[in-house]
Write a protein that holds these residues in place. Structure first.
Motif, mmCIF file in Angstrom:
data_model
loop_
_atom_site.group_PDB
_atom_site.id
_atom_site.type_symbol
_atom_site.label_atom_id
_atom_site.label_comp_id
_atom_site.label_asym_id
_atom_site.label_seq_id
_atom_site.Cartn_x
_atom_site.Cartn_y
_atom_site.Cartn_z
ATOM 1 N N ASN A 36 -8.956 0.161 -9.208
ATOM 2 C CA ASN A 36 -9.705 1.190 -9.950
ATOM 3 C C ASN A 36 -10.052 2.379 -9.064
ATOM 4 O OD1 ASN A 36 -9.601 -0.252 -12.336
ATOM 5 N ND2 ASN A 36 -11.592 -1.225 -12.035
ATOM 6 N N GLY A 37 -9.090 2.774 -8.225
ATOM 7 C CA GLY A 37 -9.261 3.964 -7.397
ATOM 8 C C GLY A 37 -10.022 3.761 -6.112
ATOM 9 N N GLU A 38 -10.470 2.530 -5.860
ATOM 10 C CA GLU A 38 -11.254 2.260 -4.653
ATOM 11 C C GLU A 38 -10.451 1.378 -3.699
ATOM 12 O OE1 GLU A 38 -14.176 3.560 -3.968
ATOM 13 O OE2 GLU A 38 -14.387 4.560 -5.912
ATOM 14 N N LEU A 39 -10.520 1.685 -2.402
ATOM 15 C CA LEU A 39 -9.817 0.894 -1.401
ATOM 16 C C LEU A 39 -10.472 -0.469 -1.231
ATOM 17 C CD1 LEU A 39 -7.705 0.683 0.946
ATOM 18 C CD2 LEU A 39 -9.505 1.592 2.446
ATOM 19 N N LEU A 40 -9.647 -1.539 -1.351
ATOM 20 C CA LEU A 40 -10.122 -2.875 -1.012
ATOM 21 C C LEU A 40 -9.886 -3.169 0.464
ATOM 22 C CD1 LEU A 40 -9.022 -5.160 -3.987
ATOM 23 C CD2 LEU A 40 -11.284 -4.246 -3.488
ATOM 24 N N GLY A 41 -8.720 -2.780 0.967
ATOM 25 C CA GLY A 41 -8.393 -3.004 2.364
ATOM 26 C C GLY A 41 -6.947 -3.398 2.539
ATOM 27 N N GLY A 42 -6.660 -4.006 3.679
ATOM 28 C CA GLY A 42 -5.305 -4.420 4.000
ATOM 29 C C GLY A 42 -5.121 -5.918 3.844
ATOM 30 N N LEU A 43 -4.095 -6.431 4.502
ATOM 31 C CA LEU A 43 -3.719 -7.838 4.335
ATOM 32 C C LEU A 43 -4.840 -8.786 4.722
ATOM 33 C CD1 LEU A 43 -1.600 -10.013 3.728
ATOM 34 C CD2 LEU A 43 -0.773 -9.741 6.083
ATOM 35 N N ASP A 44 -5.543 -8.506 5.814
ATOM 36 C CA ASP A 44 -6.593 -9.422 6.261
ATOM 37 C C ASP A 44 -7.694 -9.565 5.214
ATOM 38 O OD1 ASP A 44 -5.273 -9.888 8.598
ATOM 39 O OD2 ASP A 44 -6.465 -8.507 9.813
ATOM 40 N N ILE A 45 -8.090 -8.450 4.600
ATOM 41 C CA ILE A 45 -9.128 -8.481 3.571
ATOM 42 C C ILE A 45 -8.656 -9.286 2.365
ATOM 43 C CG2 ILE A 45 -10.537 -7.093 2.009
ATOM 44 C CD1 ILE A 45 -11.312 -6.760 4.936
ATOM 45 N N ILE A 46 -7.409 -9.074 1.969
ATOM 46 C CA ILE A 46 -6.868 -9.786 0.810
ATOM 47 C C ILE A 46 -6.800 -11.283 1.090
ATOM 48 C CG2 ILE A 46 -4.907 -9.950 -0.768
ATOM 49 C CD1 ILE A 46 -6.629 -7.308 -0.801
ATOM 50 N N LYS A 47 -6.412 -11.647 2.302
ATOM 51 C CA LYS A 47 -6.377 -13.074 2.671
ATOM 52 C C LYS A 47 -7.772 -13.694 2.596
ATOM 53 C CE LYS A 47 -2.310 -13.475 5.666
ATOM 54 N NZ LYS A 47 -1.843 -13.728 7.054
ATOM 55 N N GLU A 48 -8.792 -12.950 3.042
ATOM 56 C CA GLU A 48 -10.170 -13.457 2.980
ATOM 57 C C GLU A 48 -10.597 -13.687 1.531
ATOM 58 O OE1 GLU A 48 -12.689 -10.761 5.046
ATOM 59 O OE2 GLU A 48 -11.759 -11.117 7.003
ATOM 60 N N LEU A 49 -10.194 -12.764 0.625
ATOM 61 C CA LEU A 49 -10.524 -12.911 -0.793
ATOM 62 C C LEU A 49 -9.822 -14.134 -1.390
ATOM 63 C CD1 LEU A 49 -10.371 -9.174 -1.944
ATOM 64 C CD2 LEU A 49 -12.413 -10.610 -1.754
ATOM 65 N N VAL A 50 -8.594 -14.391 -0.945
ATOM 66 C CA VAL A 50 -7.861 -15.567 -1.426
ATOM 67 C C VAL A 50 -8.561 -16.839 -0.957
ATOM 68 C CG1 VAL A 50 -5.711 -16.881 -1.227
ATOM 69 C CG2 VAL A 50 -5.627 -14.408 -1.580
ATOM 70 N N GLU A 51 -8.939 -16.885 0.323
ATOM 71 C CA GLU A 51 -9.575 -18.082 0.890
ATOM 72 C C GLU A 51 -10.917 -18.389 0.234
ATOM 73 O OE1 GLU A 51 -9.734 -17.244 5.030
ATOM 74 O OE2 GLU A 51 -7.568 -17.457 5.332
ATOM 75 N N SER A 52 -11.616 -17.336 -0.223
ATOM 76 C CA SER A 52 -12.920 -17.541 -0.870
ATOM 77 C C SER A 52 -12.809 -17.612 -2.392
ATOM 78 C CB SER A 52 -13.869 -16.396 -0.486
ATOM 79 O OG SER A 52 -13.362 -15.137 -0.930
ATOM 80 N N ASN A 53 -11.553 -17.629 -2.894
ATOM 81 C CA ASN A 53 -11.299 -17.693 -4.345
ATOM 82 C C ASN A 53 -11.918 -16.519 -5.096
ATOM 83 O OD1 ASN A 53 -9.831 -20.194 -4.335
ATOM 84 N ND2 ASN A 53 -11.776 -21.279 -4.075
ATOM 85 N N TYR A 62 -7.550 10.100 4.285
ATOM 86 C CA TYR A 62 -8.249 10.125 2.995
ATOM 87 C C TYR A 62 -9.133 8.889 2.828
ATOM 88 C CZ TYR A 62 -8.766 10.326 -2.124
ATOM 89 O OH TYR A 62 -9.253 10.369 -3.403
ATOM 90 N N SER A 63 -8.624 7.737 3.236
ATOM 91 C CA SER A 63 -9.357 6.479 3.043
ATOM 92 C C SER A 63 -9.980 5.938 4.322
ATOM 93 C CB SER A 63 -8.420 5.413 2.457
ATOM 94 O OG SER A 63 -7.979 5.796 1.174
ATOM 95 N N ASP A 64 -9.753 6.649 5.423
ATOM 96 C CA ASP A 64 -10.274 6.215 6.718
ATOM 97 C C ASP A 64 -9.840 4.780 7.018
ATOM 98 O OD1 ASP A 64 -11.596 6.448 9.130
ATOM 99 O OD2 ASP A 64 -13.548 5.856 8.311
ATOM 100 N N TRP A 65 -8.547 4.535 6.787
ATOM 101 C CA TRP A 65 -7.966 3.209 7.039
ATOM 102 C C TRP A 65 -6.626 3.435 7.726
ATOM 103 C CZ3 TRP A 65 -10.513 -1.333 5.850
ATOM 104 C CH2 TRP A 65 -9.792 -2.513 6.040
ATOM 105 N N PRO A 66 -6.464 3.006 8.997
ATOM 106 C CA PRO A 66 -5.330 3.480 9.815
ATOM 107 C C PRO A 66 -4.008 2.738 9.616
ATOM 108 C CG PRO A 66 -6.774 2.080 11.124
ATOM 109 C CD PRO A 66 -7.428 2.209 9.781
ATOM 110 N N GLN A 90 -2.076 -0.946 2.146
ATOM 111 C CA GLN A 90 -3.421 -0.698 1.645
ATOM 112 C C GLN A 90 -3.439 -1.022 0.153
ATOM 113 O OE1 GLN A 90 -4.846 3.285 2.482
ATOM 114 N NE2 GLN A 90 -4.197 3.211 4.627
ATOM 115 N N LEU A 91 -4.468 -1.759 -0.288
ATOM 116 C CA LEU A 91 -4.569 -2.141 -1.698
ATOM 117 C C LEU A 91 -5.805 -1.497 -2.316
ATOM 118 C CD1 LEU A 91 -3.102 -3.993 -3.800
ATOM 119 C CD2 LEU A 91 -4.910 -5.667 -3.357
ATOM 120 N N TYR A 92 -5.611 -0.884 -3.503
ATOM 121 C CA TYR A 92 -6.682 -0.188 -4.214
ATOM 122 C C TYR A 92 -6.898 -0.833 -5.578
ATOM 123 C CZ TYR A 92 -6.190 3.501 -0.729
ATOM 124 O OH TYR A 92 -6.148 4.203 0.453
#
Length: 326
Positions: free
Chosen positions: A196-213, A184-188, A192-194
């Motif tokens: 407002n109904g949209e996929l943000l990504g997995g742990l690596d993406i969330i870590k990048e968002l944390v590092e960039s504040n 459904y989300s084309d994410w293997p 997975q974190l969503y």
């Protein structure tokens, strides 16, 4: 037939419930009015209550009874805890309707739970509904209380550290969701974190968002205030602020009890903060004020001291002038 009770609002009411209905199964839904998945659980429990004998079903607003939530390690909503003979016997973390029905049936003293099988939803429709159960929705292995993989554990820690409220779904409980969401989300992978109904990504993406504040702004929440800012705000909630163990009605240590009795005897108005309800405040305030013990007494934002100092002020006839300066 079970009776669906109104929300239990206080610790004393909860204790009375456990004591008065020991002979029955008590099903307690720890909920939050901001979480749409809690309404789904309430709807299911209401239906189950119509067909289950010897069962009491109640709801608690988890944030309004922190002492109970802390005791039973409630870290996310919805969570349902089962009691028999006044003791916890089981729990269910998350909005797993099928598992909830099974557990109610299992623990309700052999009584039969009669449920009609709902029509099966198209898988994509079901996935979309799950994704939109909360503004921030996490699909993970296990639950926030018991993550079943290191990646899920790390992402839970990040969300908790940033005080981000979220719903979750344990993909280990439903293989249709586990496999279907990948397509459904084309994410293997998971978690997975969503938002407002949209996929943000997995742990690596969330870590990048944390590092960039950018994590809080991406999820539409305010940045977490610094601990010192939070402590200063709490200290200034009232002209006289007491940090103690418990509350004035039920102090949790002798020093706190003696202090409130002394202030009450002098008709001094004050507000309190229960440091047992918040470990961050409990430890942080010791460093902030350079005062290692509790209770701590503040007047107009300034630390006066602990119980010994208050006793000295009373003995010296300075208590009223300290708390009510002209």
């Amino acid at each position: 037939m079970a009776e669906y009770l109104e929300t239990v609002k206080e610790s004393a009411e909860f204790s009375k419930l456990l004591n008065d209905f020991k002979s029955q199964l008590i099903v307690v839904h720890f909920a939050a009015n901001w979480a749409p998945q809690c309404k789904q659980i309430n709807d299911v429990l209401t239906e189950l209550s119509k067909n289950t004998k010897n069962t009491k079903i109640v709801q608690l607003e988890a944030e309004n009874v922190p002492e109970i939530s802390q005791k039973y390690e409630i870290v996310a909503v919805p969570t349902v805890v089962f009691f028999k003979n006044g003791e916890k016997v089981d729990r269910l973390d998350g909005a797993n309707v099928a598992e909830l029905s099974k557990k109610v049936s299992k623990w309700s003293s052999g009584s039969q739970v009669v449920t009609s099988e709902p029509p099966k939803q198209d898988l994509n429709t079901r996935l979309k509904n799950l994704i939109n159960q909360a503004n921030v929705m996490l699909f993970m292995k296990g639950s926030p209380r018991e993550p079943k993989c290191g990646f899920s554990r790390q992402i839970i820690q990040i969300l908790n550290d940033n005080q981000i409220e979220f719903g979750y779904f344990d993909i280990l409980t439903d293989d249709d969701v586990r496999q279907g969401l990948k397509k459904y989300s084309d994410w293997p992978t998971y978690p997975q974190l969503y938002h407002n109904g949209e996929l943000l990504g997995g742990l690596d993406i969330i870590k990048e968002l944390v590092e960039s504040n950018e994590l809080c702004s991406t999820l539409g929440v305010q940045d977490k205030p610094s601990l010192n800012e939070r402590l200063k705000s709490i200290i200034n909630l009232a002209p006289v602020m007491i940090f103690m163990k418990g509350n004035p009605e039920t102090p949790k240590c002798g020093f706190s009890r003696t202090l409130v009795d002394l202030l009450n005897s002098e008709s001094i108005k004050y507000k309190t903060f229960d440091i047992l309800s918040d470990e961050e405040v409990r430890q942080g305030l010791k460093k902030y004020s350079d005062w290692p013990t509790y209770p701590q007494v503040y007047v107009k934002g300034d630390l006066i001291g602990g119980l010994d100092i208050i006793k000295e002020l009373k003995e010296g006839g300075e208590l009223q002038s300290t708390f009510n300066p002209e």
